[in-house]
Design an enzyme around this catalytic site. Structure first.
Site, PDB file in Angstrom:
ATOM      1  N   GLU A 167       0.820  -1.203   0.000  1.00  0.00           N
ATOM      2  CA  GLU A 167       0.000   0.000   0.000  1.00  0.00           C
ATOM      3  C   GLU A 167       0.855   1.255   0.000  1.00  0.00           C
ATOM      4  O   GLU A 167       1.936   1.285   0.561  1.00  0.00           O
ATOM      5  CB  GLU A 167      -0.844   0.033   1.273  1.00  0.00           C
ATOM      6  N   CYS A 182       3.225   8.190   1.911  1.00  0.00           N
ATOM      7  CA  CYS A 182       3.682   7.142   2.823  1.00  0.00           C
ATOM      8  C   CYS A 182       4.001   5.899   2.000  1.00  0.00           C
ATOM      9  O   CYS A 182       3.137   5.334   1.342  1.00  0.00           O
ATOM     10  CB  CYS A 182       2.583   6.872   3.829  1.00  0.00           C
ATOM     11  N   CYS A 215       6.449  -7.919   7.282  1.00  0.00           N
ATOM     12  CA  CYS A 215       7.560  -7.474   8.132  1.00  0.00           C
ATOM     13  C   CYS A 215       7.888  -8.606   9.097  1.00  0.00           C
ATOM     14  O   CYS A 215       6.999  -9.289   9.579  1.00  0.00           O
ATOM     15  CB  CYS A 215       7.185  -6.213   8.908  1.00  0.00           C
ATOM     16  N   CYS A 218       5.843  -6.485  15.760  1.00  0.00           N
ATOM     17  CA  CYS A 218       5.396  -5.608  16.842  1.00  0.00           C
ATOM     18  C   CYS A 218       3.952  -5.992  17.193  1.00  0.00           C
ATOM     19  O   CYS A 218       3.160  -6.303  16.300  1.00  0.00           O
ATOM     20  CB  CYS A 218       5.500  -4.143  16.435  1.00  0.00           C
ATOM     21  N   CYS A 258       0.800  -4.267  15.368  1.00  0.00           N
ATOM     22  CA  CYS A 258       0.931  -3.910  13.943  1.00  0.00           C
ATOM     23  C   CYS A 258       0.490  -5.060  13.041  1.00  0.00           C
ATOM     24  O   CYS A 258       1.009  -6.170  13.157  1.00  0.00           O
ATOM     25  CB  CYS A 258       2.387  -3.546  13.649  1.00  0.00           C
ATOM     26  N   GLY A 308       6.479  -2.654   6.314  1.00  0.00           N
ATOM     27  CA  GLY A 308       7.857  -3.127   6.349  1.00  0.00           C
ATOM     28  C   GLY A 308       8.811  -2.289   7.178  1.00  0.00           C
ATOM     29  O   GLY A 308       8.515  -1.161   7.560  1.00  0.00           O
ATOM     30  N   GLU A 309       9.958  -2.882   7.474  1.00  0.00           N
ATOM     31  CA  GLU A 309      11.005  -2.194   8.232  1.00  0.00           C
ATOM     32  C   GLU A 309      12.089  -1.763   7.229  1.00  0.00           C
ATOM     33  O   GLU A 309      12.860  -2.599   6.734  1.00  0.00           O
ATOM     34  CB  GLU A 309      11.571  -3.139   9.299  1.00  0.00           C
ATOM     35  N   SER A 362      11.537   5.784   8.841  1.00  0.00           N
ATOM     36  CA  SER A 362      11.035   5.396  10.156  1.00  0.00           C
ATOM     37  C   SER A 362      11.491   3.982  10.472  1.00  0.00           C
ATOM     38  O   SER A 362      11.331   3.071   9.662  1.00  0.00           O
ATOM     39  CB  SER A 362       9.499   5.451  10.145  1.00  0.00           C
ATOM     40  N   SER A 385      10.407   4.551  16.119  1.00  0.00           N
ATOM     41  CA  SER A 385       9.148   4.062  16.689  1.00  0.00           C
ATOM     42  C   SER A 385       9.431   3.545  18.090  1.00  0.00           C
ATOM     43  O   SER A 385       9.821   2.392  18.273  1.00  0.00           O
ATOM     44  CB  SER A 385       8.588   2.937  15.812  1.00  0.00           C
ATOM     45  N   LEU A 386       9.247   4.398  19.068  1.00  0.00           N
ATOM     46  CA  LEU A 386       9.641   4.050  20.439  1.00  0.00           C
ATOM     47  C   LEU A 386       8.508   3.311  21.175  1.00  0.00           C
ATOM     48  O   LEU A 386       8.684   2.216  21.665  1.00  0.00           O
ATOM     49  CB  LEU A 386      10.054   5.323  21.188  1.00  0.00           C
ATOM     50  N   ASN A 433      -4.608   2.524  16.073  1.00  0.00           N
ATOM     51  CA  ASN A 433      -5.660   2.354  15.076  1.00  0.00           C
ATOM     52  C   ASN A 433      -6.185   0.922  15.165  1.00  0.00           C
ATOM     53  O   ASN A 433      -5.506  -0.013  14.772  1.00  0.00           O
ATOM     54  CB  ASN A 433      -5.060   2.645  13.699  1.00  0.00           C
ATOM     55  N   CYS A 443      -2.864   2.208   6.862  1.00  0.00           N
ATOM     56  CA  CYS A 443      -2.069   1.249   6.098  1.00  0.00           C
ATOM     57  C   CYS A 443      -2.272  -0.157   6.637  1.00  0.00           C
ATOM     58  O   CYS A 443      -2.300  -0.384   7.815  1.00  0.00           O
ATOM     59  CB  CYS A 443      -0.596   1.645   6.191  1.00  0.00           C
TER      60      CYS A 443
HETATM   61  N1  SAH Z   1       8.707  -0.484  10.360  1.00  0.00           N
HETATM   62  C1  SAH Z   1       8.845   0.898  10.540  1.00  0.00           C
HETATM   63  C2  SAH Z   1       8.012   1.732   9.577  1.00  0.00           C
HETATM   64  C3  SAH Z   1       6.603   1.283   9.293  1.00  0.00           C
HETATM   65  S1  SAH Z   1       5.451   1.387  10.614  1.00  0.00           S
HETATM   66  C4  SAH Z   1       8.562   1.289  11.975  1.00  0.00           C
HETATM   67  O1  SAH Z   1       8.092   0.458  12.731  1.00  0.00           O
HETATM   68  O2  SAH Z   1       8.868   2.427  12.321  1.00  0.00           O
HETATM   69  C5  SAH Z   1       5.009   3.132  10.708  1.00  0.00           C
HETATM   70  C6  SAH Z   1       4.492   3.537  12.078  1.00  0.00           C
HETATM   71  O3  SAH Z   1       3.151   3.074  12.336  1.00  0.00           O
HETATM   72  C7  SAH Z   1       5.343   2.978  13.215  1.00  0.00           C
HETATM   73  O4  SAH Z   1       5.590   3.973  14.175  1.00  0.00           O
HETATM   74  C8  SAH Z   1       4.453   1.902  13.775  1.00  0.00           C
HETATM   75  O5  SAH Z   1       4.800   1.555  15.065  1.00  0.00           O
HETATM   76  C9  SAH Z   1       3.090   2.524  13.651  1.00  0.00           C
HETATM   77  N2  SAH Z   1       1.974   1.579  13.788  1.00  0.00           N
HETATM   78  C10 SAH Z   1       1.932   0.287  13.429  1.00  0.00           C
HETATM   79  N3  SAH Z   1       0.719  -0.245  13.706  1.00  0.00           N
HETATM   80  C11 SAH Z   1      -0.032   0.733  14.263  1.00  0.00           C
HETATM   81  C12 SAH Z   1      -1.381   0.826  14.751  1.00  0.00           C
HETATM   82  N4  SAH Z   1      -2.193  -0.216  14.728  1.00  0.00           N
HETATM   83  N5  SAH Z   1      -1.814   1.986  15.229  1.00  0.00           N
HETATM   84  C13 SAH Z   1      -1.002   3.064  15.236  1.00  0.00           C
HETATM   85  N6  SAH Z   1       0.271   3.061  14.804  1.00  0.00           N
HETATM   86  C14 SAH Z   1       0.768   1.902  14.317  1.00  0.00           C
HETATM   87 FE1  SF4 Z   2       7.397  -4.052  11.258  1.00  0.00          FE
HETATM   88 FE2  SF4 Z   2       7.149  -1.427  11.817  1.00  0.00          FE
HETATM   89 FE3  SF4 Z   2       5.022  -3.094  11.963  1.00  0.00          FE
HETATM   90 FE4  SF4 Z   2       6.976  -3.273  13.780  1.00  0.00          FE
HETATM   91  S1  SF4 Z   2       5.613  -1.510  13.433  1.00  0.00           S
HETATM   92  S2  SF4 Z   2       5.992  -5.003  12.722  1.00  0.00           S
HETATM   93  S3  SF4 Z   2       8.771  -2.843  12.539  1.00  0.00           S
HETATM   94  S4  SF4 Z   2       6.172  -2.559  10.135  1.00  0.00           S
END
Ligand code: SAH
Ligand code: SF4
Length: 380
Positions: free
Chosen positions: A97, A110, A117, A121, A124, A171-172, A203, A225-226, A303, A346
């Protein structure tokens, strides 16, 4: 020299210096590289035939060994608020996407870096779908190429709609280092998209050795992404933290900022999840832990999606968290949800399309097992 279709090199993903090498190897002049990059990325052409400032004989020679192929768009939809979303099908059948978010004075794209990935996490959905494969440089810059082209009006000069790119799709990015760096290089290349280094952001969830590898290779902005202020909690939400820990991760980000030629701050992304990481005490802890790095904070309300097991916090709780950080002097933004009517968050749409077509049995199995996780709100 002539090759069959599949063996021809795709010029779309090549940086200027890669194209220079390519032309030198062909026995041609280096400056052809800039000409070709301009045709592809500034004018949006996808056929060598259209490159009219290149001699007929060279065009013929090129057409025998090279193509310009973008990913295939299987879905494009506009939201009432101007958000535009694409699903692009990549060779092999999987989809990724891309989302465009227009705002006052800028337009942010974006972009995805991998199909799925591997980092898993807990909140996600991309992570929960598992890892399929890295996107190629063509497939990454192709998302930008298609998005920019989608705004073109026949016969009119290109309007600059995409002003910012964030590598925050699926993806990362740092686990697909070379392809992401090449694609970001083209985004910032004057002869291609010419985006300012302050408007292209990578990111990461914190792949520490790869953050170190960025030194001198790119000067794009960095977002971390902390999502948690201490290791105990972050280990649960962002499993890669078990390997590096918050301290090392923040230090790696700071070292990256320190070696840039200009003064820049990191963006700290913090997805707020109800009752998990959104307590006052977490905000206070965050205030302390972030003292070691120049940064701004982007709060992303979780989300939700079916079976995630998590909830979005109330506006009151989001407000309280934000206030605590602001009172401590931090620059804080809360990401607004955009494009709701087109599933611009996304991960949502691909999940749904794949559900319907039963293309990704693994994802469906995960949902049925109740381990499916979140979607991302693509907004800021
Ligand atoms: N893999 C990378 C970039 C893609 S994720 C990363 O983790 O930074 C982009 C952002 O969306 C990250 O900060 C991720 O933690 C956040 N994200 C993922 N799932 C989410 C959700 N369900 N609600 C809100 N933010 C989310
Ligand atoms: Fe991968 Fe980023 Fe999702 Fe974590 S938040 S699973 S690193 S895409």
């Amino acid at each position: 020299m002539s090759l069959s279709g599949d063996e021809r090199v795709n010029l779309m993903g090549m940086t200027v210096s890669q194209l220079e090498d390519f032309f030198v190897q062909m026995g041609e002049k280096k400056y052809r590289a800039v000409q070709v990059v301009k045709w592809i990325h500034q004018r949006g052409v996808s056929s060598i035939e259209e490159m009219t400032d290149i001699s007929r004989s060279l065009r013929d020679k090129l057409a025998g060994i090279a193509v310009i192929n973008a990913p295939e768009v299987t879905y494009q939809k506009d939201s009432k608020d101007g958000t535009r979303k694409w699903i692009m099908k990549m060779p092999g059948g999987s989809s990724v996407e891309t989302v465009f978010i227009p705002e006052e004075g800028r337009g942010t794209l974006c972009v995805s870096s991998q199909i799925g990935c591997s980092l898993d996490c807990s909140f996600c959905s991309t992570g929960k779908q598992g890892f399929n494969r890295d996107l190629t440089a063509v497939e990454i810059i192709g998302q930008v190429w298609l998005a920019v082209k989608s705004f073109d009006q026949p016969g009119q000069k290109r309007e600059r709609r995409v002003t910012n790119v964030v590598m925050m799709g699926m993806g990362e990015p740092l686990l697909n280092f070379d392809n992401v760096i090449a694609a970001m290089n083209l985004m910032m290349e004057d002869n291609a998209y010419g985006l300012s280094k302050r408007r292209v952001t990578l990111s990461t969830s914190g792949v520490v050795p790869a953050i170190e590898q960025m030194h001198g290779v790119t000067d794009a902005c960095l977002a971390l992404s902390l999502h948690a202020p201490n290791d105990e909690l972050r280990n649960q939400l962002v499993p890669i933290n078990r390997k590096y820990g918050i301290e090392k991760t923040l230090q790696a980000c700071k070292a990256y900022l320190d070696q840039l030629a200009d003064k820049r701050v990191a963006t700290i992304e913090y997805t707020l999840i109800d009752g998990i990481n959104d307590e006052l005490q977490h905000a206070q802890e965050l205030v302390q832990v972030l003292r070691q790095i120049p940064c701004k904070i982007n709060l992303i309300p979780f989300n939700p999606f079916p079976n995630s097991g998590y909830r979005r916090p109330s506006n009151n709780r989001i407000h309280r968290f934000r206030e605590t950080l602001q009172q401590a002097g931090y620059n804080v933004t809360v990401r607004k949800t955009r494009g709701d009517d087109i599933d611009a968050a996304c991960g949502q749409l691909v999940g749904r399309v794949q559900d319907l077509t039963k293309r990704n049995q693994r994802f469906i199995d995960a949902v049925q097992l109740g381990v499916s996780a979140a979607e991302r709100a693509h907004t800021r």
